[in-house]
Design an enzyme around this catalytic site. Structure first.
Site, PDB file in Angstrom:
ATOM      1  N   THR A 172       0.858  -1.188   0.000  1.00 35.51           N
ATOM      2  CA  THR A 172       0.000   0.000   0.000  1.00 35.51           C
ATOM      3  C   THR A 172       0.893   1.238   0.000  1.00 35.51           C
ATOM      4  OG1 THR A 172      -0.022   0.024   2.400  1.00 35.51           O
ATOM      5  CG2 THR A 172      -1.815  -1.156   1.340  1.00 35.51           C
ATOM      6  N   GLU A 200      -5.736  -3.773  -1.738  1.00 36.64           N
ATOM      7  CA  GLU A 200      -6.224  -4.954  -1.014  1.00 36.64           C
ATOM      8  C   GLU A 200      -7.250  -5.761  -1.804  1.00 36.64           C
ATOM      9  OE1 GLU A 200      -5.801  -1.919   0.119  1.00 36.64           O
ATOM     10  OE2 GLU A 200      -4.979  -1.918   2.161  1.00 36.64           O
ATOM     11  N   LYS A 251     -15.283  17.026   8.536  1.00 37.44           N
ATOM     12  CA  LYS A 251     -16.312  17.063   9.578  1.00 37.44           C
ATOM     13  C   LYS A 251     -16.517  18.506   9.998  1.00 37.44           C
ATOM     14  CE  LYS A 251     -14.597  12.708  10.413  1.00 37.44           C
ATOM     15  NZ  LYS A 251     -13.162  12.585  10.203  1.00 37.44           N
ATOM     16  N   TRP A 281     -20.998  15.934   7.810  1.00 32.75           N
ATOM     17  CA  TRP A 281     -19.929  15.501   6.902  1.00 32.75           C
ATOM     18  C   TRP A 281     -20.043  16.198   5.555  1.00 32.75           C
ATOM     19  CZ3 TRP A 281     -19.428   9.436   7.340  1.00 32.75           C
ATOM     20  CH2 TRP A 281     -18.961   9.134   8.633  1.00 32.75           C
TER      21      TRP A 281
END
Ligand code: AMP
Length: 545
Positions: free
Chosen positions: A189, A334, A441, A446
């Site tokens: 990653t 992944e 936030k 959001w």
């Protein structure tokens, strides 16, 4: 024989079988490759297979054995493709490295993977010279070139050319048979926080993905198509296109290091490419070039886009102006390759263009073999109503179970938590709302940085845009907009805010706008928001007493 014992023979799903199938059934199909030093070379599948077997013999001659890891630091080209098959086919692990990782992280992953050999493009010779002293495990440094193009340089490790390595080897090889769950390829990653984590893909995962990702409603591969993967072979196996193309007998066009709009367009036209795959930033460059030079796409019918959200404005332009269908996919290191894809169904095609583009702007439905759900903070599954947003969880045949060398599973109750925030519609269409670390936030609510960016890039003078949430004394976080203008454009903050005013909610309006020459883009084509946060994170608090 009992009823629950089938009468089928069992053969392991191995990557070597893709190569040998391609070579035998599509022997004359082509792999066209731009060399790092510029020329274009072409091989048939049969010739590629012979070169792969030579490399497999070379690896064995050098004493490498099953389970050993071989790294690549390379562009999309035919030698990289050959390494994909020779290394994994031999039962070794093909570790593809992102050259844009920080050299310390690159050395870290070469050591963590215990790579015995590094195959690298001459472009990365300085990088190799810098990291070699920190990588004692590496016994062989091989430049993906012939002797003529070997890099020279002080302080480099002893390097041999790929061509000299395979030159005298036999072009036959008996591929070993082993358990299909054996590790075949390894990718780390990006490691924006902490050290990168490795995902070790199995032969089974890759072969199953390659078998399904060529389906008509996924990549749509066949012997009649020519695909150009701009998605790098150093990241998530270039969405497994190097495998699915050979499985389907599709012409493979590999662009090498030049990924600017002019070079890509020229290659698409000269090689009659019908399908391409890449990240949005690459397509922005391509469209800018095509627009400025007044060009068209004569053969390209479809482009598959993923890696970050594809702005609606680009979907419209590809479709309505250039007649190129966009399929928008989501996936991550992944997930081995694409896990969801927005593809229009037969009835969707009847809808007005605007509605069709809105469907494509979402990240779409799962490919077969994958399941998704969204959960709230307590892990409870949220309804598929298009509005309940929570963390996206995924499971399936090619989803990670644990990181390489990790003791603990990465799963929560059998599902992989993606760190993405999403909603799912009743019909299964998924929309990525944000990364958990990128969502803003503000005052307890959001704001989706992706939605804001999409709204901004619809402005005709905007080349690129990024939105980050930064600390705010009153609202906790507020959005900061960073804009790169197209060449020759000279508008200011007020015009951008005016443009946004009837496109987003009032409280979503960026707190400030900063104009930049470029945005920091990582090796996989994503804007590096962590870099932006480092630089601008204090903007709304610094001035305070
Ligand atoms: P990586 O493992 O570096 O490829 O990053 C995977 C991440 O990229 C995902 O978890 C998403 O946050 C993001 N991503 C990939 N595809 C898309 C997409 N189509 N739209 C929005 N975000 C995406």
């Amino acid at each position: 024989m009992t009823k629950n014992q089938s009468s089928m023979m069992e053969r392991p799903l191995l990557i070597s079988s893709i190569l040998e199938h391609g070579a035998a059934q599509h022997a004359t199909q082509e792999v066209v490759s731009r060399e790092t030093h510029g020329t274009t070379v072409r091989h048939t599948y049969a010739q590629i297979a012979r070169r792969v077997r030579k490399l497999a013999n070379a690896l064995r001659t050098l004493g490498l054995k099953e389970g050993d890891a071989v790294a690549s630091i390379a562009w999309n080209n035919h030698r990289h493709l050959e390494a994909y098959y020779a290394v994994s086919g031999s039962g070794m692990v093909m570790h593809t490295c992102n050259p844009r990782l920080h050299p310390t992280q690159l050395a870290y992953i070469l050591n963590h993977a215990e790579d015995q050999m590094v195959l690298f493009d001459s472009t990365f010779a300085p990088l190799v010279a810098a990291i070699a002293p920190q990588c004692p495990h590496v016994k062989h440094w091989v430049c993906l070139s012939d002797d003529e193009h070997l890099p020279s340089g002080q302080g480099s490790p002893t390097v041999v050319s790929y061509e000299s390595l395979i030159a005298t080897q036999a072009d036959t090889f008996e591929w070993p048979e082993f358990d299909e769950r054996t590790g075949a390829a390894l990718c780390y990653t990006s490691g924006t926080t902490g050290n990168p984590k490795g995902v070790l893909y199995s032969h089974r995962a890759i072969v199953l993905n390659a078998t399904t990702s060529g389906l008509p409603d996924v990549l749509g591969l066949s012997t009649r198509e020519a695909i150009l993967p701009v998605v790098p072979m150093f990241h998530i196996n270039a969405w497994c296109i190097p495998y699915s193309a050979m499985l389907a007998g599709t012409k493979l066009v590999l662009p090498g290091p030049r990924l600017d709009g002019a070079s890509l367009h020229e290659l698409m036209e000269s090689e009659r490419v019908t399908i391409s795959a890449g990240v949005p930033t690459i397509w922005m460059g391509l469209l800018q070039h095509v627009e400025q030079a007044g060009l068209r796409f004569t053969t390209m019918r479809r482009t598959c886009v993923g890696g970050s959200a594809m702005p609606r404005a680009l979907i419209e332009k590809f479709n309505d102006v250039y007649g190129v269908e966009v399929r928008h996919g989501w996936g991550m290191t992944e997930t081995t390759a694409i896990a969801t894809l927005s593809n229009l169904s037969a009835s969707d095609w009847e809808l007005p263009a605007e509605q069709r583009h809105a469907i494509v702007a979402r990240q779409g439905k799962v490919t077969s073999g994958i399941e998704i759900k969204v959960v709230d903070e307590s892990g409870a599954t949220l309804p598929r109503d298009g509005t309940s947003q929570g963390e996206l969880m995924v499971r399936g045949h090619w989803i990670v179970e644990r990181y390489y060398k990790a003791e603990e599973t990465a799963l929560v109750n059998g599902w992989f938590p993606t760190g993405d925030i999403a909603t799912i519609d009743a019909d299964g269409t998924m929309t990525i709302r944000d990364r958990t670390k990128d969502v803003i936030k503000s005052g307890g609510e959001w704001i989706s940085s992706i939605d804001l960016e999409n709204a901004v890039v619809a402005h005709p003078g905007v080349a690129m845009a990024a939105v980050i949430g930064i600390k705010h004394p009153k609202w906790d976080e507020r959005p900061l907009l960073l804009v790169v203008r197209k060449p020759g454009q000279d508008f200011g903050k007020n015009e951008v805010l005016e443009f946004l005013s009837d496109r987003v909610a009032k409280w979503w309006m960026p707190e400030d706008v900063v104009f930049l020459e470029t945005l920091p883009v990582g090796g996989t084509g994503k804007v590096q928001k962590n870099e932006l946060r480092k630089q601008y994170g204090g903007l709304f608090t610094e001035a305070l007493p």
